[in-house]
Design a protein around this motif. Structure first.
Motif, PDB file in Angstrom:
ATOM      1  N   PHE A  56      45.432  46.922  30.103  1.00  0.00           N
ATOM      2  CA  PHE A  56      44.332  45.980  29.908  1.00  0.00           C
ATOM      3  C   PHE A  56      44.388  44.884  30.973  1.00  0.00           C
ATOM      4  O   PHE A  56      43.373  44.538  31.584  1.00  0.00           O
ATOM      5  N   ALA A  57      45.579  44.367  31.215  1.00  0.00           N
ATOM      6  CA  ALA A  57      45.751  43.309  32.210  1.00  0.00           C
ATOM      7  C   ALA A  57      45.464  43.808  33.627  1.00  0.00           C
ATOM      8  O   ALA A  57      44.873  43.098  34.436  1.00  0.00           O
ATOM      9  N   GLY A  82      41.756  44.075  34.075  1.00  0.00           N
ATOM     10  CA  GLY A  82      41.237  42.716  34.253  1.00  0.00           C
ATOM     11  C   GLY A  82      41.532  42.176  35.641  1.00  0.00           C
ATOM     12  O   GLY A  82      40.716  41.443  36.221  1.00  0.00           O
ATOM     13  N   ILE A  89      38.809  43.238  38.004  1.00  0.00           N
ATOM     14  CA  ILE A  89      37.581  42.457  37.848  1.00  0.00           C
ATOM     15  C   ILE A  89      37.726  41.113  38.556  1.00  0.00           C
ATOM     16  O   ILE A  89      36.863  40.696  39.322  1.00  0.00           O
ATOM     17  N   LEU A  90      38.860  40.423  38.297  1.00  0.00           N
ATOM     18  CA  LEU A  90      39.115  39.135  38.942  1.00  0.00           C
ATOM     19  C   LEU A  90      39.166  39.282  40.462  1.00  0.00           C
ATOM     20  O   LEU A  90      38.680  38.431  41.197  1.00  0.00           O
ATOM     21  N   PHE A 132      32.898  36.726  29.324  1.00  0.00           N
ATOM     22  CA  PHE A 132      33.927  37.734  29.592  1.00  0.00           C
ATOM     23  C   PHE A 132      33.604  38.368  30.930  1.00  0.00           C
ATOM     24  O   PHE A 132      32.473  38.762  31.135  1.00  0.00           O
ATOM     25  N   PRO A 133      34.514  38.462  31.876  1.00  0.00           N
ATOM     26  CA  PRO A 133      35.953  38.182  31.807  1.00  0.00           C
ATOM     27  C   PRO A 133      36.381  36.822  32.374  1.00  0.00           C
ATOM     28  O   PRO A 133      37.562  36.552  32.426  1.00  0.00           O
ATOM     29  N   GLY A 164      38.998  36.192  29.539  1.00  0.00           N
ATOM     30  CA  GLY A 164      39.348  37.352  30.352  1.00  0.00           C
ATOM     31  C   GLY A 164      40.717  37.893  30.018  1.00  0.00           C
ATOM     32  O   GLY A 164      41.373  37.409  29.097  1.00  0.00           O
ATOM     33  N   PRO A 165      41.154  38.890  30.766  1.00  0.00           N
ATOM     34  CA  PRO A 165      42.458  39.503  30.506  1.00  0.00           C
ATOM     35  C   PRO A 165      43.600  38.491  30.576  1.00  0.00           C
ATOM     36  O   PRO A 165      44.550  38.570  29.809  1.00  0.00           O
ATOM     37  N   THR A 213      45.648  38.127  27.219  1.00  0.00           N
ATOM     38  CA  THR A 213      47.072  38.492  27.187  1.00  0.00           C
ATOM     39  C   THR A 213      47.921  37.253  26.913  1.00  0.00           C
ATOM     40  O   THR A 213      48.938  37.337  26.237  1.00  0.00           O
ATOM     41  N   SER A 249      44.809  37.428  40.491  1.00  0.00           N
ATOM     42  CA  SER A 249      44.551  38.848  40.227  1.00  0.00           C
ATOM     43  C   SER A 249      45.700  39.714  40.747  1.00  0.00           C
ATOM     44  O   SER A 249      46.115  40.660  40.081  1.00  0.00           O
TER      45      SER A 249
END
Length: 192
Positions: free
Chosen positions: A72-73, A76, A79-80, A111-112, A116-117, A121, A180
């Motif tokens: 998941f991280a 993310g 995306i970042l 989101f994100p 966000g992740p 997290t 990121s």
């Protein structure tokens, strides 16, 4: 219910640093330019709801669909990474779907960017350390601050000026890129 000011403050500060709403001002201004109007209330409430729901259901939700926190991280982080590239290079990767501020308030703002992740997290790791009610209060305080920043982003832009925004945008683009990469490297090791 045991509210602990120290726990609330610590959880608030950790989330505030991860969400980095001040650092996201250039992205918010950029989104506002692309789509016109951003619904500050909607974006704040959706981000808050996502964070609180994830606080309760995060681990089991990810486990249910067979995704671990690390995957998941990493997703993310991508995306970042792309949002950071937009900021640094001045290119547009995020395409508007035509419904203006409606979509932008949810994606990529609520989101994100906000929930966000990184923040999700972080919530999972805070849950291991702090009492649930203290984390929820910290999330609510962050959501209120997010709302204030979203509402006043036009005034902030006027105060800083166009060149100031461009400089901040590039600087925070590099910072976001670094976040990121850090998110990616910290979690990719756990996958192999």
């Amino acid at each position: 219910m045991q509210l602990n000011f120290k726990e609330i403050f610590t959880a608030f500060m950790v989330l505030f640093a991860v969400i980095d709403i001040i650092g996201n001002i250039p992205i918010i201004i950029d989104l506002r330019k692309k789509v016109g109007h951003i619904q500050s209330e909607k974006a704040s409430i959706i981000a808050g709801v996502i964070m609180v729901v994830f606080l309760f259901l995060g681990k089991s939700l990810l486990a249910l669909i067979g995704i671990d926190v690390n995957s998941f991280a990493v997703a993310g982080a991508f995306i970042l990474f792309f949002i950071a590239l937009e900021m640094i290079l001045g290119i547009t990767l995020y395409k508007d779907t035509g419904d203006g501020g409606m979509t932008a308030s949810v994606f990529p703002l609520a989101f994100p960017l906000i929930a966000g992740p990184g923040s999700l997290t972080t919530l999972l790791s805070l849950r291991a350390e702090f009492r649930l009610e203290n984390i929820i209060v910290a999330v609510i305080i962050n959501v209120i601050l997010i709302y204030i920043v979203l509402k006043t982003s036009v005034r902030i832009e006027r105060f800083i000026g166009k060149n100031g925004i461009n400089i901040i945008r590039k600087v925070f683009g590099v910072v976001l890129l670094a976040i990121s990469v850090k998110l990616f490297t910290a979690n990719i090791k756990a996958l192999f």
